[in-house]
Scaffold this motif. Sequence first.
Motif, PDB file in Angstrom:
ATOM      1  N   GLN A 168       3.110  -1.401  -2.724  1.00 44.53           N
ATOM      2  CA  GLN A 168       3.344  -0.005  -3.086  1.00 44.53           C
ATOM      3  C   GLN A 168       3.819   0.069  -4.536  1.00 44.53           C
ATOM      4  O   GLN A 168       4.677  -0.703  -4.956  1.00 44.53           O
ATOM      5  CB  GLN A 168       4.408   0.600  -2.163  1.00 44.53           C
ATOM      6  N   LEU A 169       3.237   0.957  -5.317  1.00 41.27           N
ATOM      7  CA  LEU A 169       3.602   1.098  -6.717  1.00 41.27           C
ATOM      8  C   LEU A 169       4.477   2.318  -6.913  1.00 41.27           C
ATOM      9  O   LEU A 169       4.177   3.388  -6.406  1.00 41.27           O
ATOM     10  CB  LEU A 169       2.352   1.219  -7.591  1.00 41.27           C
ATOM     11  N   ALA A 170       5.565   2.149  -7.653  1.00 46.41           N
ATOM     12  CA  ALA A 170       6.409   3.285  -7.993  1.00 46.41           C
ATOM     13  C   ALA A 170       5.809   3.992  -9.201  1.00 46.41           C
ATOM     14  O   ALA A 170       5.257   3.370 -10.098  1.00 46.41           O
ATOM     15  CB  ALA A 170       7.822   2.813  -8.315  1.00 46.41           C
ATOM     16  N   ALA A 171       5.894   5.310  -9.229  1.00 45.38           N
ATOM     17  CA  ALA A 171       5.352   6.072 -10.348  1.00 45.38           C
ATOM     18  C   ALA A 171       6.102   7.387 -10.455  1.00 45.38           C
ATOM     19  O   ALA A 171       6.677   7.871  -9.478  1.00 45.38           O
ATOM     20  CB  ALA A 171       3.866   6.336 -10.151  1.00 45.38           C
ATOM     21  N   PRO A 172       6.151   7.987 -11.645  1.00 42.82           N
ATOM     22  CA  PRO A 172       6.819   9.276 -11.793  1.00 42.82           C
ATOM     23  C   PRO A 172       6.170  10.323 -10.897  1.00 42.82           C
ATOM     24  O   PRO A 172       4.949  10.313 -10.690  1.00 42.82           O
ATOM     25  CB  PRO A 172       6.601   9.607 -13.274  1.00 42.82           C
ATOM     26  N   GLU A 173       6.975  11.209 -10.380  1.00 36.00           N
ATOM     27  CA  GLU A 173       6.463  12.243  -9.501  1.00 36.00           C
ATOM     28  C   GLU A 173       5.436  13.100 -10.225  1.00 36.00           C
ATOM     29  O   GLU A 173       5.654  13.557 -11.346  1.00 36.00           O
ATOM     30  CB  GLU A 173       7.608  13.124  -9.011  1.00 36.00           C
ATOM     31  N   GLY A 174       4.317  13.288  -9.594  1.00 35.32           N
ATOM     32  CA  GLY A 174       3.290  14.178 -10.111  1.00 35.32           C
ATOM     33  C   GLY A 174       2.211  13.495 -10.911  1.00 35.32           C
ATOM     34  O   GLY A 174       1.068  13.910 -10.884  1.00 35.32           O
ATOM     35  N   ARG A 175       2.558  12.439 -11.670  1.00 33.98           N
ATOM     36  CA  ARG A 175       1.573  11.750 -12.494  1.00 33.98           C
ATOM     37  C   ARG A 175       1.700  10.248 -12.264  1.00 33.98           C
ATOM     38  O   ARG A 175       2.803   9.695 -12.304  1.00 33.98           O
ATOM     39  CB  ARG A 175       1.771  12.086 -13.974  1.00 33.98           C
ATOM     40  N   HIS A 176       0.566   9.602 -12.053  1.00 36.13           N
ATOM     41  CA  HIS A 176       0.576   8.191 -11.689  1.00 36.13           C
ATOM     42  C   HIS A 176      -0.500   7.447 -12.475  1.00 36.13           C
ATOM     43  O   HIS A 176      -1.553   8.002 -12.787  1.00 36.13           O
ATOM     44  CB  HIS A 176       0.305   8.022 -10.192  1.00 36.13           C
ATOM     45  N   HIS A 177      -0.228   6.179 -12.753  1.00 34.87           N
ATOM     46  CA  HIS A 177      -1.171   5.323 -13.467  1.00 34.87           C
ATOM     47  C   HIS A 177      -1.380   4.080 -12.629  1.00 34.87           C
ATOM     48  O   HIS A 177      -0.419   3.384 -12.280  1.00 34.87           O
ATOM     49  CB  HIS A 177      -0.642   4.964 -14.853  1.00 34.87           C
ATOM     50  N   LEU A 178      -2.630   3.782 -12.317  1.00 33.12           N
ATOM     51  CA  LEU A 178      -2.962   2.677 -11.427  1.00 33.12           C
ATOM     52  C   LEU A 178      -3.921   1.728 -12.136  1.00 33.12           C
ATOM     53  O   LEU A 178      -5.065   2.075 -12.416  1.00 33.12           O
ATOM     54  CB  LEU A 178      -3.599   3.224 -10.150  1.00 33.12           C
ATOM     55  N   ARG A 179      -3.432   0.547 -12.477  1.00 33.12           N
ATOM     56  CA  ARG A 179      -4.317  -0.485 -13.001  1.00 33.12           C
ATOM     57  C   ARG A 179      -5.079  -1.125 -11.854  1.00 33.12           C
ATOM     58  O   ARG A 179      -4.666  -1.067 -10.701  1.00 33.12           O
ATOM     59  CB  ARG A 179      -3.517  -1.554 -13.760  1.00 33.12           C
ATOM     60  N   THR A 180      -6.197  -1.745 -12.190  1.00 33.67           N
ATOM     61  CA  THR A 180      -6.973  -2.464 -11.187  1.00 33.67           C
ATOM     62  C   THR A 180      -6.613  -3.935 -11.280  1.00 33.67           C
ATOM     63  O   THR A 180      -6.869  -4.589 -12.298  1.00 33.67           O
ATOM     64  CB  THR A 180      -8.473  -2.255 -11.406  1.00 33.67           C
ATOM     65  N   THR A 181      -5.986  -4.449 -10.226  1.00 33.58           N
ATOM     66  CA  THR A 181      -5.529  -5.830 -10.186  1.00 33.58           C
ATOM     67  C   THR A 181      -5.952  -6.451  -8.854  1.00 33.58           C
ATOM     68  O   THR A 181      -6.334  -5.735  -7.921  1.00 33.58           O
ATOM     69  CB  THR A 181      -3.992  -5.899 -10.288  1.00 33.58           C
ATOM     70  N   PRO A 182      -5.873  -7.764  -8.722  1.00 32.58           N
ATOM     71  CA  PRO A 182      -6.190  -8.377  -7.423  1.00 32.58           C
ATOM     72  C   PRO A 182      -5.305  -7.866  -6.292  1.00 32.58           C
ATOM     73  O   PRO A 182      -5.687  -7.939  -5.125  1.00 32.58           O
ATOM     74  CB  PRO A 182      -5.964  -9.877  -7.687  1.00 32.58           C
ATOM     75  N   GLU A 183      -4.124  -7.319  -6.636  1.00 36.05           N
ATOM     76  CA  GLU A 183      -3.209  -6.824  -5.600  1.00 36.05           C
ATOM     77  C   GLU A 183      -3.554  -5.421  -5.112  1.00 36.05           C
ATOM     78  O   GLU A 183      -3.152  -5.048  -3.998  1.00 36.05           O
ATOM     79  CB  GLU A 183      -1.767  -6.832  -6.117  1.00 36.05           C
ATOM     80  N   ASN A 184      -4.230  -4.612  -5.908  1.00 34.80           N
ATOM     81  CA  ASN A 184      -4.488  -3.229  -5.476  1.00 34.80           C
ATOM     82  C   ASN A 184      -5.973  -2.877  -5.493  1.00 34.80           C
ATOM     83  O   ASN A 184      -6.325  -1.702  -5.543  1.00 34.80           O
ATOM     84  CB  ASN A 184      -3.693  -2.233  -6.321  1.00 34.80           C
ATOM     85  N   ALA A 185      -6.819  -3.906  -5.442  1.00 35.17           N
ATOM     86  CA  ALA A 185      -8.258  -3.657  -5.443  1.00 35.17           C
ATOM     87  C   ALA A 185      -8.927  -4.454  -4.337  1.00 35.17           C
ATOM     88  O   ALA A 185      -8.336  -5.377  -3.756  1.00 35.17           O
ATOM     89  CB  ALA A 185      -8.851  -4.036  -6.797  1.00 35.17           C
ATOM     90  N   ARG A 186     -10.158  -4.080  -4.057  1.00 38.16           N
ATOM     91  CA  ARG A 186     -11.008  -4.812  -3.126  1.00 38.16           C
ATOM     92  C   ARG A 186     -12.328  -5.081  -3.839  1.00 38.16           C
ATOM     93  O   ARG A 186     -12.734  -4.316  -4.709  1.00 38.16           O
ATOM     94  CB  ARG A 186     -11.259  -3.998  -1.850  1.00 38.16           C
ATOM     95  N   TRP A 187     -12.989  -6.158  -3.441  1.00 41.64           N
ATOM     96  CA  TRP A 187     -14.245  -6.516  -4.101  1.00 41.64           C
ATOM     97  C   TRP A 187     -15.354  -6.535  -3.055  1.00 41.64           C
ATOM     98  O   TRP A 187     -15.439  -7.432  -2.240  1.00 41.64           O
ATOM     99  CB  TRP A 187     -14.115  -7.881  -4.769  1.00 41.64           C
ATOM    100  N   GLY A 188     -16.167  -5.493  -3.077  1.00 41.25           N
ATOM    101  CA  GLY A 188     -17.349  -5.459  -2.225  1.00 41.25           C
ATOM    102  C   GLY A 188     -17.209  -4.752  -0.906  1.00 41.25           C
ATOM    103  O   GLY A 188     -18.202  -4.515  -0.222  1.00 41.25           O
TER     104      GLY A 188
END
Length: 383
Positions: free
Chosen positions: A4-24
């Motif tokens: 789970q990623l913490a982010a400011p309320e209302g606006r969020h930034h999500l990088r694509t990493t092996p931890e938060n992505a799926r391949w295929g």
Amino acid sequence: MTRQLAAPEGRHHLRTTPENARWGTLPTPGDRAVLTVRDGDTVTVDSVSHEGILEDQGRDPVSFFGAYGVPEHAVPADARDIAASGMPRDAEEHGPHVVTGPVAVTGAAPGDLLKVEVLSLHRRTDYGIVSSRHGRGALPAAHPDPAHPCTGVTRRMPCGTVSTYTTVEVDSQGREFGLLPYGDQGRRARFPLRPFMGIMGVTPAHETPLSTVPPGRHGGNLDVKVLDTGSALYLPVQVEGAGFTTGDPHFAQGNGEVALTAFEAPLRATFRLSVLSGAAARRAVGLIDTPFGETGTHWVAIGLNEDLNQAMRDSVQVALRFLTTRVGMDPASAYAYLSAAADLEVSQVVDQVQGVHCLIRKSDFGDVPSLGDEPAEAPEVRA
């Protein structure tokens, strides 16, 4: 395991990493969300293109793009990280796409609609790839043909995959174009860019992971190029929290996407995720229970089927249902209008499930509100 990623309320930034992505593969109902947001929040996703990191290209983007003269520092770090990771992918059963998510939206439940507004799309590189692979595409028996020579910046991989390196040019007015060189005389094709995300979807109600390739009721790999900046996509929620997922970024695509891929390259995409429930959902798109799009100028009725002719018929049926339930037309008038004024376009013919979308001009109907807005008087719903 995702986190789970913490982010400011209302606006969020999500990088694509092996931890938060799926391949295929797409998420399943039991997968934990990588991010939870509130209704109406915005999410910025740094998406990763699969081109240059796949096994048939060496799974080494620094080496792959280096062959075209791209320095290591110009290859996105997230693409390098994913290629070097142990992320599982079955090349025979799964799709090629790296997808980011799922993102849970608080309060979303089956029966609701998730409204995905595309607020902005920004290039993360000034280059990308168009590829053709054996047995795929619109002409799978003919292309790529090993007898055809590769020239310029088109390379044939040992496995037979043909990849064409394509760059970006920005003119004095800020307009962006793709440059696709060909031949040995310095010639090139120059075409306008129109970035969009090929994959935008909710988590399917399917216990085993589905391939990212075929689109469906969940949305997914729709490859509808008009769903660019300023558009919205409406998706029937299938699991608690909706589980929004995105990937397959494009700088440009022709309708059909005939070679198999478009101008594939990474984008930074910002979305607003909103939940339409109950009567609001029904008013938004009538009785429609499939992905449905909206741009500033058009409503977009999407048909999906393994048979292209049936995808066309499905698109017309969705358009008819929309015009009768949302706009208030009788079926005969709606059918006549579609024949006189609407445009059917082939979205893509290469994703197992093929797509046709029907473009209905908003200006033809005066003051009908945008989807998700409250009509002054909801039209009678006709089954």
